[in-house]
Design a protein around this motif. Structure first.
Motif, short mmCIF file in Angstrom:
data_model
loop_
_atom_site.label_atom_id
_atom_site.label_comp_id
_atom_site.label_asym_id
_atom_site.label_seq_id
_atom_site.Cartn_x
_atom_site.Cartn_y
_atom_site.Cartn_z
N LEU A 1 0.83 -1.21 0.00
CA LEU A 1 0.00 0.00 0.00
C LEU A 1 0.86 1.25 0.00
N THR A 2 1.87 1.28 0.85
CA THR A 2 2.73 2.46 0.94
C THR A 2 3.34 2.81 -0.41
N ALA A 3 3.89 1.81 -1.07
CA ALA A 3 4.52 2.06 -2.38
C ALA A 3 3.51 2.60 -3.38
N SER A 4 2.29 2.04 -3.36
CA SER A 4 1.28 2.50 -4.32
C SER A 4 0.83 3.92 -4.01
N TYR A 5 0.68 4.26 -2.75
CA TYR A 5 0.22 5.59 -2.37
C TYR A 5 1.28 6.65 -2.70
N LEU A 6 2.51 6.40 -2.32
CA LEU A 6 3.56 7.39 -2.54
C LEU A 6 3.88 7.57 -4.02
N ALA A 7 3.66 6.52 -4.82
CA ALA A 7 3.85 6.64 -6.26
C ALA A 7 2.86 7.64 -6.86
N GLN A 8 1.68 7.72 -6.27
CA GLN A 8 0.64 8.62 -6.77
C GLN A 8 0.65 9.98 -6.06
N HIS A 9 1.36 10.06 -4.93
CA HIS A 9 1.37 11.30 -4.14
C HIS A 9 2.81 11.63 -3.74
N PRO A 10 3.67 11.91 -4.71
CA PRO A 10 5.07 12.21 -4.38
C PRO A 10 5.17 13.43 -3.47
N GLY A 11 6.07 13.32 -2.51
CA GLY A 11 6.26 14.41 -1.57
C GLY A 11 5.46 14.27 -0.29
N GLN A 12 4.48 13.39 -0.26
CA GLN A 12 3.72 13.16 0.96
C GLN A 12 4.42 12.10 1.82
N ARG A 13 3.94 11.95 3.06
CA ARG A 13 4.46 10.92 3.95
C ARG A 13 3.39 9.87 4.20
N PHE A 14 3.87 8.67 4.49
CA PHE A 14 2.96 7.57 4.81
C PHE A 14 3.42 6.96 6.14
N PHE A 15 2.44 6.77 7.04
CA PHE A 15 2.74 6.27 8.39
C PHE A 15 2.09 4.90 8.59
N VAL A 16 2.80 4.01 9.27
CA VAL A 16 2.28 2.68 9.57
C VAL A 16 2.37 2.45 11.09
N LEU A 17 1.21 2.20 11.70
CA LEU A 17 1.15 1.86 13.11
C LEU A 17 1.30 0.35 13.27
N ILE A 18 2.24 -0.09 14.09
CA ILE A 18 2.45 -1.50 14.37
C ILE A 18 1.72 -1.85 15.66
N VAL A 19 0.68 -2.67 15.55
CA VAL A 19 -0.11 -3.08 16.71
C VAL A 19 0.41 -4.42 17.21
N ALA A 20 1.21 -4.36 18.26
CA ALA A 20 1.81 -5.55 18.86
C ALA A 20 2.44 -5.13 20.17
N ASN A 21 2.75 -6.09 20.99
CA ASN A 21 3.40 -5.83 22.27
C ASN A 21 4.91 -5.71 22.05
N LEU A 22 5.27 -4.72 21.25
CA LEU A 22 6.66 -4.48 20.87
C LEU A 22 6.96 -3.01 21.05
N HIS A 23 8.21 -2.71 21.40
CA HIS A 23 8.63 -1.32 21.57
C HIS A 23 9.74 -0.94 20.60
N ASP A 24 10.45 -1.90 20.07
CA ASP A 24 11.59 -1.64 19.19
C ASP A 24 11.11 -1.53 17.74
N PRO A 25 11.24 -0.37 17.11
CA PRO A 25 10.78 -0.22 15.73
C PRO A 25 11.78 -0.69 14.68
N SER A 26 12.99 -1.07 15.11
CA SER A 26 14.04 -1.37 14.14
C SER A 26 13.70 -2.47 13.13
N PRO A 27 12.93 -3.52 13.50
CA PRO A 27 12.60 -4.53 12.49
C PRO A 27 11.73 -4.01 11.35
N PHE A 28 11.14 -2.82 11.53
CA PHE A 28 10.23 -2.27 10.53
C PHE A 28 10.83 -1.06 9.82
N GLN A 29 12.12 -0.82 10.06
CA GLN A 29 12.79 0.29 9.42
C GLN A 29 13.28 -0.10 8.02
N GLY A 30 13.63 0.90 7.24
CA GLY A 30 14.19 0.64 5.92
C GLY A 30 13.17 0.72 4.81
#
Length: 421
Positions: free
Chosen positions: A23-52
Motif C-alpha cells: 500500500l505504501t509504495a502504491s500511495y507514494l507513487a501517486q502522491h510524491p512528496g507526501q508521507r505515509f505512516f504505519v502503526l504496528i499493533v503488537a506488544n513491541l517497543h523496538d521499531p528497528s525490524p520495521f525500518q528501511g
C-alpha cells in the motif's frame, strides 16, 4: 504559497506487514512528496525490524492510549487494530501538524491520486467517507443490503479528515466509542470502529459522502462497477459516476496464495466470472508476495497469551471488559495478575495453543449434541408455554453475548448486583 501538509496512514500487526509495504509504495507513487505512516499493533517497543521502508513506523505505545494493556486485553487482534484508528489519526495530526490525513486499510492499492478526496477536503469538508454501495442490490447473494445494515453503511477501510474543529470533535467522539464499545458483536448492533460511522453525517457538520465509483471499489460493490484498462490506466464504469479513473481498490478477503480467489466474503462473483478483474488481482497478489519480510512478519503479536503462555480466549477478554474496574493498576497479561488468576479459576482459559475460530460452515444441525439441545428446547416449550418460552428465548439471546455471561461466570465473592443482569 505554502502547500497543505497532507499524509496517509494504515495500521497492521506484524503478520500483515507485506500489505502495508504494498500500500505504501502504491500511495507514494501517486502522491510524491507526501508521507505515509504505519502503526504496528503488537506488544513491541523496538521499531528497528520495521525500518528501511518508505513509510514512517509508529509503535502502539507512542500514540497516547491511556492503558495499552487494558485495551489489548478487552479486544482481539482485529478489534484492537481497528479501534485504535481514531487515536492514531489524532496523534499524527498533532505530532506532524497535518492539514489533511487519510486512513487507508492495508489491503488497498492506489492506482491514481486521490484527487476527489483531497478536493472535497479543500472545499470545506471536515471528513470524507465512502459508502459500501451506491445502487441497490437484492439478489439473494452476499453481501446483501441486510449485511450492510449489520456491518455499517460506510466502509471504514477508508476515511479522510481535514484539520479543523469539527473533524477533531468527530475523531474524539469516535475514539471514545471505539475504546469503550468497539466490539465485533452483531447481536448488540456493534461492529468495531465501522458501525459508529453510521451516525457521523447526522452528528457532525461537513461530512462528505463521496460516491465516486473509482474510490473504494471492492467485492461489496462489484454489482454496480466494471473495470477496463487502457494506456492511461484502469477506469471504472458505473451508473452513478459514468466512466472515471480507478483511484483505489480494496482487496478485502483476498487470499494471495490462491490465484483463483476473489474474496472469502462474497458468493456474488468469482474471478472466473469477472474477467475484467483478472490482471488487477494477479498483479496485486504478486506485489504482496514480493513484499513479504519473513523475519518481521514472524514477530509475535504478544497480546494473545498470559506471560506463562496460557492462551487468552475471547470469553476471557469479554469478562475482563465487563469487569475491568475490578482489576485496576495491573497488567492483565501478567500470569501473576489478579485477572489471570480469576480467568484460570473460572475456566475461562485453558492450554497454550489457540483454537481455530469456528464458523457457521462447520455447524452440523444433525450432530447428536445439537439434537439433544433441540429436544431440551422442545421440553422447555411444553413446560413454559409459548409466552414464557418467548421470554426464555430473549434471555438466551441476552447471554449469547459473551460480555453478559457473567450472570453465571461470576466470582463467588462478587455481589450479584455488580455483575450485570
Amino acid at each position: 504559497m505554502m502547500l497543505p501538509s497532507r499524509a496517509a496512514c494504515t495500521i497492521v500487526s506484524p503478520n500483515y506487514l507485506a500489505y502495508a509495504r504494498t500500500l505504501t509504495a502504491s500511495y507514494l507513487a501517486q502522491h510524491p512528496g507526501q508521507r505515509f505512516f504505519v502503526l504496528i499493533v503488537a506488544n513491541l517497543h523496538d521499531p528497528s525490524p520495521f525500518q528501511g521502508d518508505a513509510f514512517t513506523t509508529v509503535m502502539l505505545h507512542e500514540i497516547g492510549l491511556r492503558d495499552v494493556h487494558a485495551e489489548a486485553m478487552k479486544y482481539g487482534i482485529l478489534e484492537l487494530n481497528t479501534n485504535v484508528k481514531p487515536t492514531f489519526m489524532k496523534h499524527l495530526i498533532e505530532r506532524y501538524d497535518l492539514d489533511a490525513l487519510a486512513y487507508i486499510d492495508p489491503d488497498i492499492f492506489c492506482y491514481t491520486a486521490l484527487d476527489p478526496v483531497f478536493d472535497a477536503l479543500s472545499n470545506g469538508a471536515s471528513a470524507v467517507l465512502t459508502p459500501h454501495i451506491t445502487t441497490p442490490v437484492f439478489d439473494g447473494r452476499s453481501p446483501s443490503e441486510q449485511d450492510l445494515l449489520f456491518n455499517g453503511s460506510y466502509n471504514l477501510g477508508f476515511i479522510a479528515v481535514r484539520r479543523c474543529e469539527e473533524s477533531w470533535n468527530l475523531l474524539t467522539w469516535w475514539e471514545e466509542r471505539c475504546l469503550e464499545l468497539g466490539y465485533s458483536e452483531g447481536r448488540t448492533g456493534l461492529f468495531v470502529d465501522q458501525k459508529w460511522m453510521n451516525l457521523a453525517p447526522s452528528l457532525f457538520g461537513g461530512v462528505c459522502i463521496l460516491r465516486d465509483s473509482g474510490c473504494n471499489m471492492a467485492y461489496w460493490n462489484l454489482h454496480e462497477r466494471t473495470l477496463d484498462e487502457s494506456p492511461e490506466g484502469y477506469h471504472v464504469t458505473s451508473s452513478v459516476s459514468g466512466r472515471v479513473p480507478l483511484r483505489f481498490f480494496h482487496f478485502s478477503g483476498i487470499v494471495v496464495s490462491d490465484p483463483e480467489v476473489l474474496s472469502k466474503h462474497t458468493d456474488r462473483f468469482t474471478l472466473a466470472s469477472r474477467p475484467d478483474l483478472h490482471r488487477l488481482f494477479a498483479d496485486y497478489k504478486a506485489a504482496v508476495i514480493a513484499n513479504k519480510n519473513g523475519a518481521a512478519e514472524s514477530l509475535p503479536y504478544g497480546f494473545d497469551s498470559f506471560s506463562d503462555g496460557t492462551t487468552v480466549t475471547l470469553l476471557a477478554r469479554r469478562m475482563y471488559a465487563k469487569h475491568q474496574a475490578r482489576f485496576p493498576a495491573e497488567n492483565p497479561f501478567d500470569a501473576k495478575s489478579k485477572f489471570a488468576g480469576f480467568a484460570k479459576e473460572q475456566k475461562l482459559v485453558q492450554g497454550t495453543v489457540a483454537q481455530a475460530k469456528s464458523t457457521w460452515k462447520e455447524f452440523n444441525p444433525h450432530d447428536r449434541r445439537v439434537e439433544a439441545v433441540h429436544k431440551l428446547l422442545k421440553v422447555a416449550l411444553r413446560v413454559l408455554g409459548p409466552h414464557k418460552y418467548e421470554l426464555f428465548m430473549r434471555y438466551l439471546a441476552y447471554i449469547t453475548v459473551l460480555r453478559n455471561q457473567s450472570v453465571f461466570l461470576r466470582d463467588p465473592q462478587w455481589p450479584a448486583d455488580e455483575t450485570g443482569k
